[in-house]
Motif scaffolding. Sequence first.
Motif, PDB file in Angstrom:
ATOM      1  N   ALA A 184       2.010   6.664  -6.997  1.00 22.51           N
ATOM      2  CA  ALA A 184       0.770   7.160  -7.601  1.00 22.51           C
ATOM      3  C   ALA A 184       0.994   8.497  -8.310  1.00 22.51           C
ATOM      4  O   ALA A 184       0.334   8.783  -9.296  1.00 22.51           O
ATOM      5  CB  ALA A 184      -0.320   7.310  -6.535  1.00 22.51           C
ATOM      6  N   LEU A 231       0.828  -1.199   0.000  1.00 26.24           N
ATOM      7  CA  LEU A 231       0.000   0.000   0.000  1.00 26.24           C
ATOM      8  C   LEU A 231       0.867   1.256   0.000  1.00 26.24           C
ATOM      9  O   LEU A 231       0.590   2.214  -0.722  1.00 26.24           O
ATOM     10  CB  LEU A 231      -0.932  -0.014   1.211  1.00 26.24           C
ATOM     11  CG  LEU A 231      -1.980   1.076   1.286  1.00 26.24           C
ATOM     12  CD1 LEU A 231      -2.950   0.960   0.125  1.00 26.24           C
ATOM     13  CD2 LEU A 231      -2.727   0.992   2.599  1.00 26.24           C
ATOM     14  N   ILE A 232       1.932   1.243   0.775  1.00 23.22           N
ATOM     15  CA  ILE A 232       2.850   2.386   0.806  1.00 23.22           C
ATOM     16  C   ILE A 232       3.517   2.569  -0.558  1.00 23.22           C
ATOM     17  O   ILE A 232       3.641   3.686  -1.067  1.00 23.22           O
ATOM     18  CB  ILE A 232       3.889   2.209   1.933  1.00 23.22           C
ATOM     19  CG1 ILE A 232       3.200   2.321   3.297  1.00 23.22           C
ATOM     20  CG2 ILE A 232       5.023   3.206   1.803  1.00 23.22           C
ATOM     21  CD1 ILE A 232       4.064   1.920   4.453  1.00 23.22           C
ATOM     22  N   ARG A 233       3.928   1.469  -1.163  1.00 20.95           N
ATOM     23  CA  ARG A 233       4.555   1.519  -2.477  1.00 20.95           C
ATOM     24  C   ARG A 233       3.564   2.070  -3.515  1.00 20.95           C
ATOM     25  O   ARG A 233       3.916   2.876  -4.380  1.00 20.95           O
ATOM     26  CB  ARG A 233       5.024   0.141  -2.902  1.00 20.95           C
ATOM     27  CG  ARG A 233       5.979   0.137  -4.048  1.00 20.95           C
ATOM     28  CD  ARG A 233       6.581  -1.244  -4.324  1.00 20.95           C
ATOM     29  NE  ARG A 233       6.764  -2.026  -3.110  1.00 20.95           N
ATOM     30  CZ  ARG A 233       6.266  -3.246  -2.921  1.00 20.95           C
ATOM     31  NH1 ARG A 233       5.542  -3.813  -3.863  1.00 20.95           N
ATOM     32  NH2 ARG A 233       6.477  -3.902  -1.819  1.00 20.95           N
ATOM     33  N   LEU A 234       2.293   1.657  -3.426  1.00 19.57           N
ATOM     34  CA  LEU A 234       1.272   2.123  -4.356  1.00 19.57           C
ATOM     35  C   LEU A 234       1.050   3.620  -4.208  1.00 19.57           C
ATOM     36  O   LEU A 234       0.963   4.348  -5.196  1.00 19.57           O
ATOM     37  CB  LEU A 234      -0.034   1.364  -4.090  1.00 19.57           C
ATOM     38  CG  LEU A 234      -1.218   1.737  -4.952  1.00 19.57           C
ATOM     39  CD1 LEU A 234      -0.977   1.267  -6.382  1.00 19.57           C
ATOM     40  CD2 LEU A 234      -2.480   1.121  -4.411  1.00 19.57           C
ATOM     41  N   VAL A 235       0.984   4.101  -2.974  1.00 19.93           N
ATOM     42  CA  VAL A 235       0.780   5.537  -2.743  1.00 19.93           C
ATOM     43  C   VAL A 235       1.999   6.330  -3.211  1.00 19.93           C
ATOM     44  O   VAL A 235       1.870   7.411  -3.773  1.00 19.93           O
ATOM     45  CB  VAL A 235       0.468   5.789  -1.251  1.00 19.93           C
ATOM     46  CG1 VAL A 235       0.487   7.265  -0.928  1.00 19.93           C
ATOM     47  CG2 VAL A 235      -0.868   5.181  -0.881  1.00 19.93           C
ATOM     48  N   ALA A 236       3.183   5.803  -2.961  1.00 21.80           N
ATOM     49  CA  ALA A 236       4.415   6.508  -3.335  1.00 21.80           C
ATOM     50  C   ALA A 236       4.561   6.641  -4.844  1.00 21.80           C
ATOM     51  O   ALA A 236       5.081   7.639  -5.343  1.00 21.80           O
ATOM     52  CB  ALA A 236       5.624   5.806  -2.742  1.00 21.80           C
TER      53      ALA A 236
END
Length: 95
Positions: free
Chosen positions: A93, A86-91
């Motif tokens: 985005a 989830l952190i990787r996805l937000v970073a």
Amino acid sequence: MAGGVRAGGGPPDGLDLQLRVGRLLGYGFALTLAPVGGLGSLAAFVLGLRALWLIRGSGVALAGKWLAWWCVAAGAAEALLILPGLIRLVATAGE
């Protein structure tokens, strides 16, 4: 009885504590089955710890120790698996 405290103002009895533990574990178990973006997993972890704390400190025999450990273990495992993604996805985005 309001909020788990008896009318006399004393500590909650075994039935009140069992109902409180059961409610915590019900929410915790549901959150381990349907993690809400990793936050449900963390909530399940915290609810499991809270239930274990109530069971150990109650002074009476309460059921739910294994389900509390399930919430702690599953919540921690799901959080460790879901949150990095989830952190990787937000970073990424904004790219």
